[in-house]
Design a protein around this motif. Structure first.
Motif, PDB file in Angstrom:
ATOM      1  N   SER A  79       0.825  -1.207   0.000  1.00  0.00           N
ATOM      2  CA  SER A  79       0.000   0.000   0.000  1.00  0.00           C
ATOM      3  C   SER A  79       0.856   1.253   0.000  1.00  0.00           C
ATOM      4  O   SER A  79       1.840   1.347   0.730  1.00  0.00           O
ATOM      5  N   SER A  80       0.459   2.235  -0.819  1.00  0.00           N
ATOM      6  CA  SER A  80       1.191   3.499  -0.873  1.00  0.00           C
ATOM      7  C   SER A  80       0.745   4.467   0.207  1.00  0.00           C
ATOM      8  O   SER A  80       1.265   5.581   0.295  1.00  0.00           O
ATOM      9  N   SER A  81      -0.203   4.038   1.067  1.00  0.00           N
ATOM     10  CA  SER A  81      -0.676   4.904   2.142  1.00  0.00           C
ATOM     11  C   SER A  81      -0.335   4.362   3.527  1.00  0.00           C
ATOM     12  O   SER A  81      -0.716   4.948   4.527  1.00  0.00           O
ATOM     13  N   LEU A  84       4.686   1.861   5.764  1.00  0.00           N
ATOM     14  CA  LEU A  84       5.780   1.247   5.019  1.00  0.00           C
ATOM     15  C   LEU A  84       6.074   1.966   3.705  1.00  0.00           C
ATOM     16  O   LEU A  84       7.018   1.613   3.001  1.00  0.00           O
ATOM     17  N   SER A  85       5.270   2.963   3.370  1.00  0.00           N
ATOM     18  CA  SER A  85       5.535   3.740   2.158  1.00  0.00           C
ATOM     19  C   SER A  85       6.488   4.897   2.425  1.00  0.00           C
ATOM     20  O   SER A  85       6.790   5.679   1.515  1.00  0.00           O
ATOM     21  N   VAL A 253       4.349   1.313  -4.786  1.00  0.00           N
ATOM     22  CA  VAL A 253       4.251   2.054  -3.527  1.00  0.00           C
ATOM     23  C   VAL A 253       4.904   3.424  -3.614  1.00  0.00           C
ATOM     24  O   VAL A 253       4.363   4.421  -3.126  1.00  0.00           O
ATOM     25  N   PHE A 254       6.071   3.520  -4.265  1.00  0.00           N
ATOM     26  CA  PHE A 254       6.838   4.763  -4.264  1.00  0.00           C
ATOM     27  C   PHE A 254       6.804   5.491  -5.600  1.00  0.00           C
ATOM     28  O   PHE A 254       7.340   6.599  -5.706  1.00  0.00           O
ATOM     29  N   ASN A 309      14.137  10.606   3.373  1.00  0.00           N
ATOM     30  CA  ASN A 309      12.848  11.269   3.323  1.00  0.00           C
ATOM     31  C   ASN A 309      12.992  12.658   3.937  1.00  0.00           C
ATOM     32  O   ASN A 309      13.431  12.772   5.084  1.00  0.00           O
ATOM     33  N   PRO A 310      12.680  13.700   3.157  1.00  0.00           N
ATOM     34  CA  PRO A 310      12.020  13.691   1.851  1.00  0.00           C
ATOM     35  C   PRO A 310      13.009  13.586   0.684  1.00  0.00           C
ATOM     36  O   PRO A 310      14.204  13.684   0.870  1.00  0.00           O
ATOM     37  N   ASP A 311      12.414  13.372  -0.494  1.00  0.00           N
ATOM     38  CA  ASP A 311      13.143  13.387  -1.774  1.00  0.00           C
ATOM     39  C   ASP A 311      14.289  12.380  -1.807  1.00  0.00           C
ATOM     40  O   ASP A 311      15.373  12.650  -2.340  1.00  0.00           O
ATOM     41  N   GLY A 312      14.063  11.188  -1.254  1.00  0.00           N
ATOM     42  CA  GLY A 312      15.119  10.192  -1.142  1.00  0.00           C
ATOM     43  C   GLY A 312      15.685   9.749  -2.474  1.00  0.00           C
ATOM     44  O   GLY A 312      16.907   9.613  -2.622  1.00  0.00           O
TER      45      GLY A 312
END
Length: 620
Positions: A79-81, A84-85, A253-254, A309-312
């Protein structure tokens, strides 16, 4: 049309398969497994109270993802929500966290259960190197390789750490075993399985991602036939079948192309910085340094909190671009760096040997509820302690806290408490509340002869000021091997910056009760003695001799199979920051080459003996 035959692997002497029965082979496998399991069990017994302090941030990340998997199940993983996202969960592949989640679900939140799974897998790895060498070379060489792997302190120590570094080796060895079997009886399914096993190792550690191409190249060298390309392609496809589901999951997911995990750019930069002693490239050597630089360069203060995170993904790409720019502009320098790293991979890690004395068997929980048998406050300590002439120790008002400032030497004892009486075969624990404001120190319990009963290193956190440093509640546990007097010793430990500063509270000694498992002193003494030979100066020359012997005897198939994994790490892992635990697989094949040397020596001695016997039996 007659199918082309593959090149068969031959060896001088009798191979394992045709020189011993299945019963003998099984007996040797069981013996190696039991010895390996026993050695690792002793190592766990020695270190079970300490391993949680090794790579705590990394192991904590694995366990955090494991708990999220248990809470959300498979659906949360896709899940993207879900939590784990978060890109910070992609610092490592998901395989180890999935394994930890499964073990926790079956056995409760037990790190011990995870360690025992790793111990079993690592003992099986010792069996696998025996089987690999047995497919290629004489039985004696296989037994030596298996026994070296079983006794190795390097493998025993890493198998009990809460990290995937010992686990990822087993599927690699299984893949090489498939290759060794296929060299005699090539079947397409065997090559697919070999590739799939490499894929499984990728789920545990991302640094084996390109190993499948090296195995494919080895297949092309082994099989000079029309079908060799099919076999090589089968290996690569087998790996893709296992890795692609993780890549697809990351895309879902990402919404990015992430083959396994993030972190390659970070390790590339830190690896360059490791060898940039003059600081020419202005690259930070630590995770915190990299985050700080990125926060300043991109004017993003939020980059200083985490690596990904962010922008990994974008930050990783920028790191890779920066690293590759250095490589392009200094190719010869970087080639030298890779050579140095590759050379370091054939050195054995200086690992902790199995102790000759059994460790404390009583639990340390609830120690604070016991009555101490000895207590030393700062004011009392200064009256009877020995302080190095170039160090300083002062008591704060109230006489409770001692401020110790070490000298500028890299190592050396700074403060010694007065002698503390202890009784034979009793469990003890010394508690030391200590706050390191600057640098690094080692705190040890020693007997009058200098023998170390217990030891710990504490250092200041890079991200905190002296006032913000945490107070470490050290628990130094030990078993008194005789009626004696011990001292608590504070020493410098390669402190950066020099002159470490520590605040020490009230030191207390607790007696936990009579020691148990004293009978293990006998196997411990034997294992400890055998483990002393696991030094680079012993193992590496024997391995080089074994390599030369295989070249002289033109055992090209055996050489190809035994060297494919080390060559991969020499060529690929040497590009980025490398630690011993990343390249554990190389040591297994070093032991295989040592087996060749010792097997040849045994064969030579046997031949000389029979020749001598034949001469003496001739009539005069």
């Amino acid at each position: 049309m007659k199918s082309p035959k593959a090149t068969a692997v031959t060896a001088p002497g009798c191979s394992l398969k045709n020189s011993s029965s299945r019963r003998i082979r099984l007996a040797v496998c069981i013996t190696i497994f039991l010895i390996a399991f026993g050695v690792r069990l002793l190592s766990w017994h020695d270190t079970r109270l300490e391993v949680g302090k090794v790579q705590t941030t990394v192991s904590g990340d694995y366990k955090r993802v494991a708990q999220l998997l248990r809470q959300g199940g498979v659906a949360s993983f896709l899940s993207s929500s879900s939590p784990l996202s978060d890109l910070n969960t992609l610092g490592h592949p998901a395989g180890y966290s999935i394994l930890v989640a499964i073990v926790y679900s079956v056995c409760g939140d037990s790190d011990t259960a995870v360690q025992f799974v790793q111990i079993v897998c690592d003992a099986l790895a010792a069996v696998m190197i025996f089987l690999i060498v047995g497919e290629l070379l004489p039985l004696s060489a296989a037994i030596v390789a298996g026994m070296l792997a079983a006794l190795s302190p390097q493998f025993a120590w890493n198998s009990v750490l809460l990290l995937p570094d010992s686990l990822f080796v087993l599927p690699i060895l299984l893949a090489v075993y498939c290759l060794a079997r296929a060299a005699k009886n090539p079947r397409l399914v065997t090559f697919i399985v070999a590739g799939a096993l490499v894929g499984i190792s990728c789920w545990l550690r991302a640094n084996t991602m390109l190993l499948t191409f090296f195995l494919g190249a080895a297949v092309l060298l082994l099989f000079r036939s029309e079908r060799s390309w099919r076999f090589a392609l089968a290996v690569v496809c087998g790996t893709l079948l296992i890795v692609l589901p993780l890549t697809i999951r990351n895309a879902i997911v990402f919404h990015r192309f992430i083959p396994l995990s993030l972190g390659a750019g970070q390790t590339l930069l830190e690896g360059i910085a490791d060898y940039d002693h003059e600081g020419r490239f202005n690259i930070a050597k630590t995770d915190m340094g990299i985050m700080k630089q990125e926060a300043e360069d991109f004017h993003r203060p939020d980059y200083y909190t985490t690596l990904f995170n962010p922008d990994g993904v974008e930050r990783e790409r920028a790191r890779l671009a920066r690293g590759f720019a250095v490589i392009r502009s200094h190719p010869f320098w970087f080639a030298g760096v890779m050579t140095q790293r590759a050379a370091a991979m054939v050195r054995l890690e200086r690992s902790r040997l199995v102790s000759t004395e059994p460790p404390v068997s009583h639990s340390l929980e609830g120690t604070d509820k016991l009555e101490p048998i000895w207590t030393s406050w700062a004011e009392e300590l200064l009256k009877s302690a020995f302080v190095s002439p170039r160090a300083s120790a002062v008591s704060l008002p109230g006489g409770v806290v001692l401020i110790l400032t070490g000298d500028s030497e890299k190592y050396g004892e700074q403060l010694l408490t007065p002698p503390i009486p202890v009784k034979l075969n009793n469990d003890y624990v010394l508690t030391v509340p200590i706050k390191i404001e600057r640098g690094r120190m080692r705190i040890s319990v020693k007997d009058p002869a200098g023998k170390i009963y217990s030891s710990a290193i504490v250092e200041a956190l890079e991200t905190k000021s002296p006032d913000e440093q945490p107070v470490n509640q050290l628990q130094l546990s030990f078993v008194a091997s005789k009626d004696d007097r011990v001292r608590l010793v504070f020493s410098n430990e390669a402190s950066i910056p020099p002159n470490p500063v520590a605040r020490v509270g009230a030191i207390k000694l607790f007696e936990l009760g009579p020691a148990r498992f004293l009978w293990t002193r006998y196997p411990r003494f034997l294992v400890h003695g055998l483990q002393k030979i696991f030094l680079t100066m012993v193992i590496l020359p024997l391995a080089i001799i074994g390599l030369v012997l295989l070249i002289i005897k033109r055992q090209w198939p055996a050489l190809t199979i035994l060297l494919v994994v080390p060559m991969y790490f020499f060529c690929v892992q040497s590009i980025v920051h490398t630690e011993y635990r990343y390249v554990l697989a190389v040591d297994y094949f070093l032991f295989a080459l040592v087996g060749v040397t010792i097997s040849s020596l045994i064969s030579l001695v046997r031949t000389r003996y029979f020749m001598l016997g034949a001469r003496t039996s001739r009539p005069h």
